[in-house]
Design a protein around this motif. Sequence first.
Motif, PDB file in Angstrom:
ATOM      1  N   VAL A   1       0.839  -1.205   0.000  1.00  0.00           N
ATOM      2  CA  VAL A   1       0.000   0.000   0.000  1.00  0.00           C
ATOM      3  C   VAL A   1       0.873   1.253   0.000  1.00  0.00           C
ATOM      4  CG1 VAL A   1      -1.698   1.329   1.313  1.00  0.00           C
ATOM      5  CG2 VAL A   1      -1.939  -1.158   1.112  1.00  0.00           C
ATOM      6  N   TRP A   2       1.861   1.294   0.896  1.00  0.00           N
ATOM      7  CA  TRP A   2       2.771   2.451   0.967  1.00  0.00           C
ATOM      8  C   TRP A   2       3.476   2.645  -0.374  1.00  0.00           C
ATOM      9  CZ3 TRP A   2       6.526   3.301   5.714  1.00  0.00           C
ATOM     10  CH2 TRP A   2       7.297   4.445   5.495  1.00  0.00           C
ATOM     11  N   SER A   3       4.047   1.565  -0.910  1.00  0.00           N
ATOM     12  CA  SER A   3       4.806   1.661  -2.154  1.00  0.00           C
ATOM     13  C   SER A   3       3.921   2.062  -3.332  1.00  0.00           C
ATOM     14  CB  SER A   3       5.488   0.320  -2.442  1.00  0.00           C
ATOM     15  OG  SER A   3       6.349  -0.047  -1.393  1.00  0.00           O
ATOM     16  N   ALA A   4       2.729   1.470  -3.407  1.00  0.00           N
ATOM     17  CA  ALA A   4       1.815   1.800  -4.499  1.00  0.00           C
ATOM     18  C   ALA A   4       1.387   3.256  -4.431  1.00  0.00           C
ATOM     19  CB  ALA A   4       0.597   0.882  -4.461  1.00  0.00           C
ATOM     20  N   ALA A   5       1.141   3.747  -3.214  1.00  0.00           N
ATOM     21  CA  ALA A   5       0.767   5.156  -3.056  1.00  0.00           C
ATOM     22  C   ALA A   5       1.905   6.070  -3.500  1.00  0.00           C
ATOM     23  CB  ALA A   5       0.396   5.441  -1.599  1.00  0.00           C
ATOM     24  N   PHE A   6       3.129   5.697  -3.166  1.00  0.00           N
ATOM     25  CA  PHE A   6       4.280   6.505  -3.583  1.00  0.00           C
ATOM     26  C   PHE A   6       4.400   6.514  -5.106  1.00  0.00           C
ATOM     27  CE2 PHE A   6       8.543   7.668  -4.565  1.00  0.00           C
ATOM     28  CZ  PHE A   6       8.996   8.461  -3.532  1.00  0.00           C
ATOM     29  N   LEU A   7       4.354   5.334  -5.698  1.00  0.00           N
ATOM     30  CA  LEU A   7       4.501   5.248  -7.157  1.00  0.00           C
ATOM     31  C   LEU A   7       3.386   5.999  -7.874  1.00  0.00           C
ATOM     32  CD1 LEU A   7       5.479   1.472  -7.523  1.00  0.00           C
ATOM     33  CD2 LEU A   7       7.001   3.458  -7.633  1.00  0.00           C
ATOM     34  N   GLY A   8       2.158   5.811  -7.403  1.00  0.00           N
ATOM     35  CA  GLY A   8       1.034   6.465  -8.054  1.00  0.00           C
ATOM     36  C   GLY A   8       1.051   7.969  -7.892  1.00  0.00           C
ATOM     37  N   SER A   9       1.477   8.431  -6.712  1.00  0.00           N
ATOM     38  CA  SER A   9       1.469   9.876  -6.440  1.00  0.00           C
ATOM     39  C   SER A   9       2.623  10.594  -7.122  1.00  0.00           C
ATOM     40  CB  SER A   9       1.534  10.122  -4.928  1.00  0.00           C
ATOM     41  OG  SER A   9       0.413   9.569  -4.275  1.00  0.00           O
ATOM     42  N   VAL A  10       3.801   9.978  -7.105  1.00  0.00           N
ATOM     43  CA  VAL A  10       4.994  10.641  -7.632  1.00  0.00           C
ATOM     44  C   VAL A  10       5.138  10.445  -9.138  1.00  0.00           C
ATOM     45  CG1 VAL A  10       7.520  10.710  -7.538  1.00  0.00           C
ATOM     46  CG2 VAL A  10       6.187  10.491  -5.426  1.00  0.00           C
ATOM     47  N   PHE A  11       4.886   9.220  -9.612  1.00  0.00           N
ATOM     48  CA  PHE A  11       5.113   8.913 -11.025  1.00  0.00           C
ATOM     49  C   PHE A  11       3.825   8.845 -11.848  1.00  0.00           C
ATOM     50  CE2 PHE A  11       8.646   6.848  -8.734  1.00  0.00           C
ATOM     51  CZ  PHE A  11       9.688   7.574  -9.270  1.00  0.00           C
ATOM     52  N   GLY A  12       2.725   8.535 -11.192  1.00  0.00           N
ATOM     53  CA  GLY A  12       1.486   8.331 -11.933  1.00  0.00           C
ATOM     54  C   GLY A  12       0.610   9.563 -12.049  1.00  0.00           C
TER      55      GLY A  12
ATOM     56  N   LYS B   1       0.349  14.209 -11.403  1.00  0.00           N
ATOM     57  CA  LYS B   1       1.061  15.473 -11.546  1.00  0.00           C
ATOM     58  C   LYS B   1       0.846  16.302 -10.287  1.00  0.00           C
ATOM     59  CE  LYS B   1       0.549  15.449 -16.582  1.00  0.00           C
ATOM     60  NZ  LYS B   1       0.046  16.149 -17.776  1.00  0.00           N
ATOM     61  N   LEU B   2       1.084  15.654  -9.133  1.00  0.00           N
ATOM     62  CA  LEU B   2       0.808  16.308  -7.859  1.00  0.00           C
ATOM     63  C   LEU B   2       1.950  17.199  -7.395  1.00  0.00           C
ATOM     64  CD1 LEU B   2      -0.822  13.293  -5.961  1.00  0.00           C
ATOM     65  CD2 LEU B   2      -1.965  15.156  -7.187  1.00  0.00           C
ATOM     66  N   GLY B   3       3.158  16.954  -7.903  1.00  0.00           N
ATOM     67  CA  GLY B   3       4.292  17.760  -7.487  1.00  0.00           C
ATOM     68  C   GLY B   3       4.582  17.593  -6.003  1.00  0.00           C
ATOM     69  N   PRO B   4       4.924  18.682  -5.304  1.00  0.00           N
ATOM     70  CA  PRO B   4       5.238  18.588  -3.877  1.00  0.00           C
ATOM     71  C   PRO B   4       4.082  18.066  -3.023  1.00  0.00           C
ATOM     72  CG  PRO B   4       6.003  20.670  -4.783  1.00  0.00           C
ATOM     73  CD  PRO B   4       5.162  20.041  -5.840  1.00  0.00           C
ATOM     74  N   SER B   5       2.851  18.248  -3.488  1.00  0.00           N
ATOM     75  CA  SER B   5       1.704  17.791  -2.702  1.00  0.00           C
ATOM     76  C   SER B   5       1.537  16.276  -2.725  1.00  0.00           C
ATOM     77  CB  SER B   5       0.419  18.453  -3.207  1.00  0.00           C
ATOM     78  OG  SER B   5       0.159  18.091  -4.553  1.00  0.00           O
ATOM     79  N   ALA B   6       2.394  15.576  -3.464  1.00  0.00           N
ATOM     80  CA  ALA B   6       2.328  14.106  -3.494  1.00  0.00           C
ATOM     81  C   ALA B   6       2.570  13.506  -2.123  1.00  0.00           C
ATOM     82  CB  ALA B   6       3.357  13.559  -4.482  1.00  0.00           C
ATOM     83  N   VAL B   7       3.230  14.252  -1.246  1.00  0.00           N
ATOM     84  CA  VAL B   7       3.520  13.708   0.090  1.00  0.00           C
ATOM     85  C   VAL B   7       2.240  13.488   0.892  1.00  0.00           C
ATOM     86  CG1 VAL B   7       5.778  14.823   0.127  1.00  0.00           C
ATOM     87  CG2 VAL B   7       3.819  15.992   1.144  1.00  0.00           C
TER      88      VAL B   7
END
Length: 226
Positions: free
Chosen positions: A134-145, A147-153
């Motif tokens: 879940v953590w990894s998928a959220a990171f991949l989807g937010s950062v690479f999937g 266009k959230l930019g800094p708000s991906a955190v």
Amino acid sequence: MEHLKRLFAECIGTFLLCTIAILAMAGTAQGDAGRVVVATAYGLGVVAAMHACGAVGQVHLNPAVTLAIFATGRGTIVRVLACVVGQLIGGCLAGLCVMWLLAGEGTAMGMPAGSLTRTEAVKTVVVEGLLTLVWSAAFLGSVFGGKLGPSAVVPIGLAVTAAALAGLPFTGAAMNPVRALASAIAAIDFSTLWMYAVGPLAGAAVAGLVGRVFLAEGDAASGRRS
């Protein structure tokens, strides 16, 4: 120089995250209310550490997340080594810091543990793997999937909080080999560390391989610094 900066950023960020997570767990009473506090502190710690060290790109704070990114075909061996070495150093420093701060006062120095930990090793590995996925998928989807930019955190932190709430009663929801290592150092107890390394790394690898299929290659450019 870029890889050295990444190493230092991962070191500082992982130190901050592990210290927050361990202190929250060690200083909180057991029960539903305590689990909410611990999970919230963990999620907010991820957000705070990623913001604090984000000058070099989105820091990973977790060797499992680094593995997930590499499994998608992004990054290089040198970048992976820089990240993991920084994370390991940060986790070890956090463990030593907590050992000194608590000096045996904390509840087993914030060791991740739950109802499955001592009796069901395989189930502990599976639960940790699922939570880390879940953590990894959220990171991949937010950062690479996206266009959230800094708000991906923010969605990453929320995902960590949700996974922690789900897993705390069963495994302690470490979801991070280095976070477990830090507690093991603080408590001088490495008996269960292997479960909290194997599970998260396996779950992250699955997330990365799935991400390799679903994340477009073009997204690599947007996350090149991650």
